[in-house]
Scaffold this motif. Structure first.
Motif, mmCIF file in Angstrom:
data_model
loop_
_atom_site.group_PDB
_atom_site.id
_atom_site.type_symbol
_atom_site.label_atom_id
_atom_site.label_comp_id
_atom_site.label_asym_id
_atom_site.label_seq_id
_atom_site.Cartn_x
_atom_site.Cartn_y
_atom_site.Cartn_z
ATOM 1 N N LEU A 1 -22.868 19.635 -23.246
ATOM 2 C CA LEU A 1 -21.872 18.562 -23.115
ATOM 3 C C LEU A 1 -21.600 18.251 -21.652
ATOM 4 O O LEU A 1 -21.390 17.090 -21.278
ATOM 5 N N ASP A 2 -21.613 19.285 -20.823
ATOM 6 C CA ASP A 2 -21.435 19.054 -19.379
ATOM 7 C C ASP A 2 -22.622 18.283 -18.815
ATOM 8 O O ASP A 2 -22.456 17.346 -18.018
ATOM 9 N N ALA B 1 -10.671 17.045 -19.446
ATOM 10 C CA ALA B 1 -10.761 18.494 -19.603
ATOM 11 C C ALA B 1 -11.553 18.813 -20.865
ATOM 12 O O ALA B 1 -11.283 18.248 -21.931
ATOM 13 N N PRO B 2 -12.529 19.724 -20.776
ATOM 14 C CA PRO B 2 -13.388 19.999 -21.929
ATOM 15 C C PRO B 2 -12.758 20.905 -22.989
ATOM 16 O O PRO B 2 -13.284 21.010 -24.096
ATOM 17 N N ASP B 3 -11.652 21.548 -22.660
ATOM 18 C CA ASP B 3 -11.107 22.581 -23.560
ATOM 19 C C ASP B 3 -10.771 22.040 -24.945
ATOM 20 O O ASP B 3 -11.068 22.666 -25.967
#
Length: 265
Positions: free
Chosen positions: A206-207, A216-218
Motif C-alpha cells: 500500500l505504501d 495516516a495508514p493506521d
C-alpha cells in the motif's frame, strides 16, 4: 467416556493462557493456580517485568509445575505465532475495533478453534491491560461483564473467570455458542505468523502504490486486518494473496523505474 476424556485432554492442551507484561510476580502464581483448578496447563509469559520468584510459588499454591514449565517470550507476536485463534481480554473499548464476545461465547468458540490448533487467551498488564498494538494481534476481544460501579478485576480473578468458562465448554455445560459475525476457524486456518507476514507485505504494498495519499495508514490497516481475520484464511489463501501482492509490488517498481527514466530523458 475414555474417548471423550482423551479428546478434552487434547483440546485443553491447545488452550494457552498468555500473560503480557505482568508487573507483580505473585500474580503469575495466582493465575497459574486459577488455571490448574480448571484443568488448563499451558501458561505463557510475555516480557514480565520481574521473573517468577518465591512470591510466585507461594501464590501458585500447588501449581508450581505450571510456573516452572511456562514459556517466556519477548513479544506477543512471538508467543502467538503458531496460534490459529487469538482472543484478547480487555476491560474497555479501544480504537482497535475487535469483535466483542461474551465470556461464554468466547469459550465455546475457543474450543472449536482448539480443534484446529493452538488457541491463545491473552491478558494484559495489571494497571493498563493490553495496548493497541497488542490488541491488533488478536482476532476478537472478550470482556467480563462486571458491575460498572466497581468493574476492576485483578489479573488472577480475570484468568479464573475465563478459565472457568473454558472448563464449562470442555465439559459441555455452557450451551450453544451465540451468533457471531465470524465463523470459528477450520483445521486448515493459517497460523498467526503467516497472517502477520501477509499484513506486513500488504502494508508495504500500500505504501509502494501510494494508496494512502498522504493520510495516516493506521486506520486503513486496522480495517483490512479485521476483514482478513474474519475470512479465516488458510495457508493456500495466504500464499495466493501474497503472490498477488508480490506482482503488485513488481509492477509498482517497474512503473517507478519508467518514471525515473522518463525524467532523465
Amino acid at each position: 467416556m475414555n474417548d471423550l476424556h482423551a479428546v478434552n485432554t487434547i483440546l485443553a492442551d491447545h488452550l494457552r493462557i498468555v500473560l503480557v507484561g505482568t508487573q507483580h510476580p505473585g500474580n503469575i502464581g495466582a493465575a497459574a493456580r486459577a488455571m490448574k483448578t480448571m484443568g488448563l496447563s499451558k501458561l505463557v509469559l510475555v516480557a514480565p517485568e520481574k521473573a517468577p520468584d518465591r512470591d510466585t510459588l507461594a501464590m501458585a499454591a500447588g501449581a508450581d509445575d505450571l510456573v516452572e514449565r511456562a514459556s517466556v517470550f519477548a513479544s506477543l507476536a512471538e508467543a502467538v505465532a503458531d496460534c490459529r485463534w487469538v482472543l484478547g481480554a480487555t476491560a474497555r473499548n479501544r480504537r482497535i475495533q475487535l469483535e466483542p464476545l461474551h465470556p461464554r461465547d468466547a469459550a465455546q468458540r475457543a474450543l472449536v478453534a482448539a480443534a484446529a490448533g493452538p488457541v491463545a487467551l491473552v491478558f494484559g498488564r495489571e494497571r493498563t491491560g493490553l495496548n493497541n498494538a497488542e490488541l491488533q494481534l488478536c482476532h476478537a476481544a472478550v470482556h467480563i461483564p462486571s458491575d460498572p460501579a466497581f468493574s476492576s478485576l485483578n489479573l488472577a480473578a480475570a484468568v479464573q473467570v475465563l478459565s472457568y468458562e473454558l472448563r464449562c465448554a470442555l465439559l459441555g455445560d455452557a450451551g450453544s455458542a451465540g451468533q457471531s459475525r465470524t465463523p470459528p476457524p477450520t483445521a486448515e486456518v493459517a497460523a498467526h505468523a503467516e497472517l502477520e507476514g501477509l499484513f506486513a507485505q500488504l502494508a508495504d504494498t500500500l505504501d509502494q502504490i501510494d494508496f494512502h495519499k498522504g493520510r495516516a495508514p493506521d486506520s486503513a490497516m486496522r480495517k483490512l486486518r479485521r476483514l482478513y481475520l474474519r475470512a479465516n484464511l488458510d495457508s493456500a489463501d495466504v500464499r495466493l494473496l501474497r503472490g498477488v501482492l508480490a506482482d503488485t509490488q513488481r509492477m509498482a517498481r517497474i512503473a517507478g523505474e519508467a518514471s525515473v527514466d522518463k525524467k532523465i530523458r
